[in-house]
Design a protein around this motif. Structure first.
Motif, PDB file in Angstrom:
ATOM      1  N   THR A 105      36.801  36.284  59.155  1.00 27.07           N
ATOM      2  CA  THR A 105      38.277  36.846  58.372  1.00 27.07           C
ATOM      3  C   THR A 105      39.434  35.625  58.962  1.00 27.07           C
ATOM      4  O   THR A 105      39.580  34.676  57.890  1.00 27.07           O
ATOM      5  CB  THR A 105      37.516  37.342  57.120  1.00 27.07           C
ATOM      6  N   ALA A 121      38.735  43.622  54.002  1.00 26.40           N
ATOM      7  CA  ALA A 121      38.310  42.427  53.338  1.00 26.40           C
ATOM      8  C   ALA A 121      36.767  42.840  53.771  1.00 26.40           C
ATOM      9  O   ALA A 121      35.942  42.315  52.416  1.00 26.40           O
ATOM     10  CB  ALA A 121      38.630  41.378  53.402  1.00 26.40           C
ATOM     11  N   LYS A 125      33.140  44.299  51.230  1.00 33.66           N
ATOM     12  CA  LYS A 125      31.679  43.351  51.149  1.00 33.66           C
ATOM     13  C   LYS A 125      30.533  44.175  51.087  1.00 33.66           C
ATOM     14  O   LYS A 125      29.737  44.108  50.910  1.00 33.66           O
ATOM     15  CB  LYS A 125      32.035  42.217  52.314  1.00 33.66           C
ATOM     16  N   LYS A 143      40.335  44.214  45.408  1.00 35.57           N
ATOM     17  CA  LYS A 143      39.963  43.163  45.710  1.00 35.57           C
ATOM     18  C   LYS A 143      40.752  41.968  45.640  1.00 35.57           C
ATOM     19  O   LYS A 143      40.428  41.238  46.089  1.00 35.57           O
ATOM     20  CB  LYS A 143      38.012  42.656  45.073  1.00 35.57           C
ATOM     21  N   SER A 144      41.095  41.899  44.420  1.00 36.64           N
ATOM     22  CA  SER A 144      42.651  40.859  43.997  1.00 36.64           C
ATOM     23  C   SER A 144      43.351  40.714  44.837  1.00 36.64           C
ATOM     24  O   SER A 144      44.096  40.045  45.801  1.00 36.64           O
ATOM     25  CB  SER A 144      42.007  40.936  42.899  1.00 36.64           C
ATOM     26  N   THR A 147      42.764  39.697  48.137  1.00 38.08           N
ATOM     27  CA  THR A 147      43.411  38.061  48.302  1.00 38.08           C
ATOM     28  C   THR A 147      43.855  37.262  48.205  1.00 38.08           C
ATOM     29  O   THR A 147      44.032  36.367  48.609  1.00 38.08           O
ATOM     30  CB  THR A 147      41.519  37.832  46.826  1.00 38.08           C
ATOM     31  N   SER A 148      45.046  37.843  47.138  1.00 42.47           N
ATOM     32  CA  SER A 148      46.247  37.141  47.583  1.00 42.47           C
ATOM     33  C   SER A 148      46.605  37.714  48.666  1.00 42.47           C
ATOM     34  O   SER A 148      47.833  36.711  49.369  1.00 42.47           O
ATOM     35  CB  SER A 148      47.156  38.573  46.732  1.00 42.47           C
ATOM     36  N   LYS A 151      45.557  35.435  51.598  1.00 42.64           N
ATOM     37  CA  LYS A 151      46.082  34.329  51.337  1.00 42.64           C
ATOM     38  C   LYS A 151      47.591  33.847  51.735  1.00 42.64           C
ATOM     39  O   LYS A 151      47.435  32.715  52.305  1.00 42.64           O
ATOM     40  CB  LYS A 151      45.115  33.503  50.027  1.00 42.64           C
TER      41      LYS A 151
END
Length: 158
Positions: A105, A121, A125, A143-144, A147-148, A151
């Motif tokens: 990742t 992360a 999974k 999870k959201s 991700t934010s 990124k």
């Protein structure tokens, strides 16, 4: 060496998970030990996100103790031996996969380090955290957030 890219928090989580597995007389470091250690690591991104998701650290500790062979209420081995002999504890295959995924990742996102957010992360999974949260909305929110976060931090590449 790749471990030089691990943050100090990531190193601490790995070391503390190993130490806790040893202390509880486990044969392997499991996801239980890793999540417990991550929750205990103050100031780590991954640990703080788990705390916000209201994961119950005592529930995880209890699960570890129930799986541990012959421990008394203090968590010490009941074998009557004052000092445990040195022994090797391996990392469970699932943990190895989580660690590999955290490295992948970080690499994929061009991050110059591997932190507890990458570890989380990888843990997300697995089915383990879904069972712990018991709430699909909480898990999806976590999870959201991950991700934010991942990124957003890719903008700070060295």
């Amino acid at each position: 060496m790749i471990t030089q890219k691990f943050t100090s928090h990531y190193h601490n989580v790995l070391k503390n998970a190993y130490d806790y597995a040893y202390k509880t007389n486990a044969k392997q470091v499991t996801i239980d030990h890793m999540v417990y250690s991550l929750l205990c690591e103050r100031g780590s991104v991954g640990g703080e996100l788990l705390k916000k998701a209201k994961l119950n650290i005592e529930y995880i500790k209890k699960a570890i103790m129930e799986k541990s062979p012959a421990l008394d209420a203090t968590g010490a081995a009941t074998s009557g031996i004052a000092k445990k002999p040195k022994r090797h504890i391996s990392f469970h295959h699932d943990i190895v996969l989580v660690i590999q995924d955290s490295l992948l990742t970080a690499y994929t996102l061009n991050h110059p380090y591997v932190g507890t957010e990458h570890l989380l992360a990888g843990l997300l999974k697995t089915d383990y955290l879904a069972a712990l949260t018991g709430n699909a909305a909480t898990l999806e929110q976590l999870k959201s957030q991950m991700t934010s976060l991942l990124k957003g931090t890719s903008k700070f590449v060295e």
